[in-house]
Scaffold this motif. Structure first.
Motif, mmCIF file in Angstrom:
data_model
loop_
_atom_site.group_PDB
_atom_site.id
_atom_site.type_symbol
_atom_site.label_atom_id
_atom_site.label_comp_id
_atom_site.label_asym_id
_atom_site.label_seq_id
_atom_site.Cartn_x
_atom_site.Cartn_y
_atom_site.Cartn_z
ATOM 1 N N VAL B 128 1.023 -1.184 -0.126
ATOM 2 C CA VAL B 128 0.132 -0.007 0.064
ATOM 3 C C VAL B 128 0.916 1.242 -0.052
ATOM 4 O O VAL B 128 1.853 1.302 0.903
ATOM 5 C CB VAL B 128 -0.757 0.007 1.268
ATOM 6 C CG1 VAL B 128 -1.641 1.302 1.486
ATOM 7 C CG2 VAL B 128 -1.737 -1.107 1.386
ATOM 8 N N LEU B 147 -6.780 4.206 4.963
ATOM 9 C CA LEU B 147 -5.924 2.949 4.484
ATOM 10 C C LEU B 147 -6.097 1.861 5.361
ATOM 11 O O LEU B 147 -6.027 2.041 6.688
ATOM 12 C CB LEU B 147 -4.631 3.563 4.486
ATOM 13 C CG LEU B 147 -4.067 4.569 3.157
ATOM 14 C CD1 LEU B 147 -2.726 4.613 3.002
ATOM 15 C CD2 LEU B 147 -4.677 3.997 2.028
ATOM 16 N N HIS B 266 -2.889 8.273 -2.947
ATOM 17 C CA HIS B 266 -2.324 7.187 -2.098
ATOM 18 C C HIS B 266 -3.419 5.833 -2.306
ATOM 19 O O HIS B 266 -4.420 5.881 -2.983
ATOM 20 C CB HIS B 266 -1.856 7.501 -0.553
ATOM 21 C CG HIS B 266 -3.009 7.932 0.029
ATOM 22 N ND1 HIS B 266 -3.683 9.303 -0.303
ATOM 23 C CD2 HIS B 266 -4.110 7.392 1.052
ATOM 24 C CE1 HIS B 266 -4.654 9.375 0.537
ATOM 25 N NE2 HIS B 266 -4.866 8.334 1.141
ATOM 26 N N GLY B 267 -2.888 4.527 -1.695
ATOM 27 C CA GLY B 267 -3.720 3.447 -1.873
ATOM 28 C C GLY B 267 -3.170 2.133 -1.968
ATOM 29 O O GLY B 267 -1.858 2.242 -2.218
ATOM 30 N N ALA B 268 -3.658 1.422 -2.131
ATOM 31 C CA ALA B 268 -3.172 -0.164 -2.264
ATOM 32 C C ALA B 268 -2.735 -0.135 -3.855
ATOM 33 O O ALA B 268 -3.450 0.188 -4.644
ATOM 34 C CB ALA B 268 -4.290 -1.224 -1.906
#
Lengths: 564, 531
Positions: B128, B147, B266-268
């Motif tokens: 992530v 998240l 942002h993120g997986a």
């Protein structure tokens, strides 16, 4: 304090100092204390002057200083410490090139290989003497490769002086002399200690024109005399000296090097065909007072020596306190103490390998620094100048002091006295002091008077057989003709027990630590500093510079200033 | 002073020695430096025989000054369980997208990172991207918001967001250790650090190659502040491009947002990383040295005066062939000043109200390790230390006119320092070099992390100061030429006097120092705070 050894390095053979051997009553070494208990002692609250003295010892004798052996980085760090303390105390640098340090070109010297000794009789074939049976070779620090061929003369003990002349009736010019080690027991102890040593006998031999000397195995044992066989383990042990400017090793009696030692069997071969019979000489030598007839032996001896050198650079530390008198300030009183100890060695019963040297001689150095501070704090500079000198390689044979005395950073003729501090045993409340060397010069009276001011009396040396007078650095100044004294707390009252216990359990051992048994008494330490300071001050302020007593043996031998 | 990053510096021979007759107190100060910075002391490197000797020196000087032992077990020393750690090999780093495995190239795309607590890191987990990986309670900034990183690897830029105004706070939050700590707190099992624009400008990825297995140091009970997810790899910009390729996040956009100071995407990432990192871990001996001057009515409270005793040892020869990094300014003179301040307190004969704890800390040059250990494991009761004044590398080459108290903005210590300095005719001015991040580069920071208001004192830029500081930093900082001859002892004495005044003011004040209301560090580390 330099361990007293035979002329050739025999340190390990004499595992105990002579004094320690007959003290069965001394309790054995105590186990180390638990940490907290030890810390409670280390950190017991003390007056400021005692803390100041203790702080030096705490640092210099700490484990990370690894016993301050000359030639190690830890010694060099100790030298930096003393330099910074001298600076902080207000002394001016008196070493090389405006620094506090005097470089000392120490060298380690040892025989390289077995050498050779060949006997050529007047008639017949030459015979080689056998290494390890007939002889062990010496090491001539002046040459890597050295050989000499000359006739041989037997000269008894090799002593001239104190009513004795072992050279009577012979001419040894250009010849090799052979003699028994030691000296008669009825000589006064300090004179005997001096004359027993190889260097003193070499000096006599050189004066007589001999070109080398060999020691003979004696039927007696004792100071300077030991069985030939014992040398097997030590004959090639390195000895430490210092290098001349040209890189060769300094030998005081340069033209009369020590060539080695002969066994009784080797000596018998040398005496073959002589009118003096070896068996008779040997018999006679059983009596320490024997008077030998000097005699030239038949044939010639050829000696070959190979020598190995290793440089071991080190430092003396020198700081000057300028005197106040316009005339007398030119004269310099040297206060000395050795900074080195014996380094890391074999583990003791508790696994400790570090010979910390707290009493020997961190205490002496601490005294030296604290005396410098006392002179400053007094607000009045002494009339004469004072040189504070921390020397290296005392434990290697008073080598740093010898280097300084031969190569002073100040004019040699200006050095008028030496007061030396070496291993004052301050584990008891002392009542008296013993000034070794007091009997030889006017310093004796000065010391007695100065000590009396603080209620301390002066006692004679109670351990004359230890020959402390020739075992510490002031002896090197004596050898340059400079009146000297070396001070210990005396053995009155609790003194004897304290000294006995220290010599038996802690001397040259890992247990000579900041915390030791019996404990260091910092109040005694400060009193000792006080007495020593007063003596130094009295010498420095005296109307007359110190003189050797009229007709004194050492003053005469070394040609110093003598009282009329 | 701990090195922040490695820069090539000009090499010059040492200035000529100047001989002078000094007053006794100046001579005493100089004598300490002469000893500690002598060649025989070989630069006092942590773990060397010489630093052990330096420790004994300081203990002996503390005894002579009239202090009482302030270490463990009634001694002067506090043993610090130092651990040295270095990458043992190149490790491995493989990106998996479904069945496709893409190995990254060591030295081109990534470097493995050493870990002091886990000799063998071996991970395989989804990744992530968590921006800077920063959470700041004070401003409400939170990279982890929304998240889920539990059991996953997080990738973060090795920096802190520009929206956080305080440069001290950014310097703190942008450190890998802090980022790893934050990741662990959110349940992540590993951290990938990525080169951002800021880092690239001062110390680009490629330039770090020669140092890939340089040992670093910490202490062995783990660092203060909770569990850490191992930051096992550092990706350069090329490696980062490969990491993001084919994912829903675009590396170009991340870099652009980083530059612009806007919120990072942002993120997986929908990929798995399989990686190993192996570390060689060694124990190293070291001690802090501590001495106490007992106070009067407030003696249960302690003001700490700290200075690091270690330097960087023996290294590459300079142009003159000198290999010994003597560290006279850094920090023999700070240590010497601390000892002389102690002597002044005793000589004054009047005890301060609070007790003063003088601490010579170890392994500062290895990352403030000795002070961190001390602040986390003080030899006096936790909570009884009310302030730390740290002396680190005062540049005593010029007649100083002002003083910089790094960290002064955060607590009432700032005002006390300013007042005390004013009484000595010295003005306190703001940090002229905030970009050097001095706030996280000296030992007071370790006390900050323990919630204790703290400052480091540096000489200011007034008059010839700015030029002198630049000159020292360029020519002598962490060089063999950092010699005793550089120091002006008159200024040294002024510095001692100034510190004495500051320590007295802190020790004698009615109230103990507090963090400013709402201060970032005060809140983060739960220190006593002004109402």
């Amino acid at each position: 304090m330099f361990r007293y050894t035979a002329p050739l390095a025999l340190a390990a053979l004499l595992a105990l100092p002579a004094a320690a051997q007959d003290h069965a009553a001394v309790p054995p070494l105590a186990a180390p204390l638990p940490t907290a208990e030890k810390n409670a002692i280390i950190n017991a609250e003390l007056p400021a002057d005692q803390s100041a003295m203790k702080a030096h010892v705490m640092f210099l004798a700490s484990d990370p200083m690894k016993g301050r052996e000359a030639g190690t980085n830890e010694f060099d760090i100790a030298a930096q410490y003393v330099a910074s303390q001298f600076y902080s105390a207000g002394l001016r640098p008196a070493g090389d090139e405006g620094s506090f340090l005097q470089k000392v070109p120490l060298i380690s010297v040892k025989p390289a290989g077995k050498g050779s000794m060949k006997l050529t009789p007047k008639k017949g074939a030459a015979t080689d003497l056998v290494f390890g049976e007939d002889y062990y070779p010496g090491a001539n620090a002046q040459a890597l490769d050295y050989s000499v061929t000359a006739p041989v003369v037997f000269v008894g003990y090799g002593i001239v002086g104190l009513g004795r002349d072992d050279y009577k009736g012979v001419d040894v010019k250009g010849k090799i002399v052979v003699f028994f080690p030691g000296a008669p027991n009825d000589f006064p102890p300090e004179e005997r200690a001096h004359l027993s040593g190889g260097p003193a006998k070499a000096a006599i031999a050189m004066k007589k024109g001999a070109i080398g000397y060999i020691t003979l195995e004696s039927p007696r044992t004792g100071r300077g005399s030991f069985p030939f066989a014992a040398l097997g383990a030590f004959w090639d042990r390195p000895r430490v000296g210092w290098a001349n400017k040209d890189g060769t090793g300094h030998v005081a009696s340069a033209s009369t090097p020590g060539l080695g030692m002969l066994s009784k069997a080797g000596a018998a071969k040398l005496f073959e065909g002589s009118k003096a019979k070896w068996a008779d000489v040997l018999k006679l030598a059983e009596d320490d007072k024997a008077v030998f007839k000097a005699v030239q032996l038949p044939g010639t001896l050829t000696v070959g020596l190979k020598t190995e050198f290793t440089p071991l650079p080190s430092y003396n530390v020198a700081g000057l306190l300028k005197g106040s008198d316009p005339v007398l300030s030119k004269e310099i009183v040297v206060l000395s103490a050795h900074l080195d100890h014996i380094g890391v060695g074999k583990p003791n019963a508790f696994g400790d390998t570090i010979n910390n040297g707290a009493m020997d001689n961190a205490v002496g150095i601490a005294s030296l620094i604290e005396e410098a501070k006392r002179f400053k704090a007094s607000g009045a500079a002494p009339k004469r100048s004072i040189l504070f000198l921390a020397v290296t390689a005392e434990e290697k044979g008073l080598v740093g002091a010898d280097y300084y005395a031969n190569n002073p950073t100040l004019p040699k003729g200006d050095l008028v006295a030496n007061v030396n501090l070496d291993m004052p045993i301050i584990n008891y409340k002392f009542e008296d002091i013993v000034p070794f060397g007091a009997a030889h010069s006017t310093i004796g009276q000065i010391a007695t008077k100065a000590a009396a001011e603080v209620g301390v009396t002066v006692s004679p040396d109670s351990r004359p057989d230890e020959a402390f007078f020739v075992r510490s650095d002031h002896y090197r100044f004596v050898q340059q003709g400079i009146p000297s004294i070396f001070l210990w707390p005396g053995e009155r009252g609790p003194g004897k027990a304290g000294v006995d216990a220290f010599l038996a359990n802690n001397y040259h051992k890992p247990s000579d630590e900041l915390v030791q048994t019996p404990a260091i008494d910092w109040e005694s330490g400060v009193r000792f500093v006080d007495v020593n300071y007063r003596i130094a001050r009295a010498i420095a302020d005296g109307d007359q510079k110190p003189m050797w007593n009229k007709g004194d043996f050492f003053g005469t031998v070394f040609g110093g200033a003598m009282a009329k | 002073m701990m090195r922040a990053f490695l820069l090539a510096t000009t090499l010059l021979a040492a200035a000529p020695a100047f001989a002078q007759d000094l007053a006794p107190d100046a001579a005493a100060l100089k004598a300490h430096v002469q000893f500690l910075a002598s060649d025989a002391m070989r630069g006092r490197d942590t773990g060397s025989p010489e630093i052990a000797i330096a420790e004994q020196y300081v203990a002996a000087q503390m005894l002579a000054a009239g202090l009482k032992p302030g270490g463990t077990n009634g001694s002067w020393l506090q043993p610090v369980p130092l651990v040295s750690f270095a990458s043992a090999d190149h490790g491995s780093f493989v990106i998996k997208r479904g069945d496709v495995a893409t190995p990254l190239e060591w030295g081109v795309d990534y470097f493995g990172r050493a870990n002091p607590h886990i000799a063998k890191v071996s991970l395989s987990a989804p990744v992530v991207f968590a921006g800077y990986g920063v959470v700041d309670k004070a401003s409400g900034y939170d990279d982890y918001k929304g998240l889920d990183v539990k059991g996953k690897i997080v990738a973060v830029l090795r920096d802190a967001p520009k929206v956080i105004a305080s440069s001290d706070a950014r310097a703190h939050l942008g450190q890998p250790d802090e980022q790893a700590r934050t990741a662990a707190a959110h349940g992540a099992i590993g951290v990938i650090l990525i080169e951002g624009n800021g880092r690239h400008a001062v110390f680009p990825f490629a330039a770090t190659k020669p140092f890939w297995n340089n040992p670093a140091m910490t202490w062995s009970n783990g660092e203060a502040g909770g569990p850490v997810a191992p930051a096992f790899a550092y990706l350069g910009m090329d490696g980062a491009a490969k990491l993001f390729a084919g994912t829903k996040l675009k590396w170009d956009e991340i870099l652009a947002a980083d530059k612009a100071g806007t919120k990072l995407p942002h993120g997986a990432l929908g990929i798995t990383v399989e990686a190993t990192a192996n570390t060689e871990i060694k124990k190293v001996a070291g001690n802090n040295v501590a001495g106490v001057l007992e106070g009067t009515d407030l003696r249960q409270e302690y003001v700490v005066i700290s200075a690091h005793l270690d330097h960087v040892g023996v290294g590459k020869p300079d142009a003159t062939g000198d290999t010994i990094y003597n560290g006279a300014m850094d920090n023999a003179v700070g240590t010497a000043a601390m000892l002389e301040v102690a002597k002044r307190f005793v000589a004054e004969g009047k005890k301060p109200r609070r007790s003063i704890l003088f601490v010579a800390v170890t392994a500062e040059e290895k990352g403030l390790v000795g002070s961190e250990y001390f602040a986390a494991n003080p030899t006096v009761p936790k909570g009884s230390i009310v302030a730390d004044v740290n002396l680190d590398m005062p540049i005593l080459t010029y007649k100083f006119e002002d003083l910089v108290a790094i960290g002064a903005d955060h607590s009432s210590v700032g005002a006390i320092v300013a007042q005390a300095a004013a009484s000595e005719g010295v003005k306190v001015v703001p940090d002229p070099l905030p970009q050097e991040n001095f706030f996280v580069r000296s030992d007071h920071y370790s006390f900050v992390k323990a919630g204790i208001p703290a400052v480091s004192l540096d000489l200011g830029p007034g008059g010839p100061g700015a030029a002198a500081a630049m000159e020292f930093l360029a020519k002598h900082y962490h060089q063999p030429s950092d010699h005793v001859d550089l120091i002006d002892w008159t200024q040294g004495l002024r510095f001692v006097k100034l510190n004495f005044a500051i320590a007295s003011a802190l020790a004698n004040a009615d109230e103990r120092p507090t963090w400013n209301k709402g201060d970032f560090f005060g809140m983060l580390y739960k220190g006593p705070m002004a109402k």
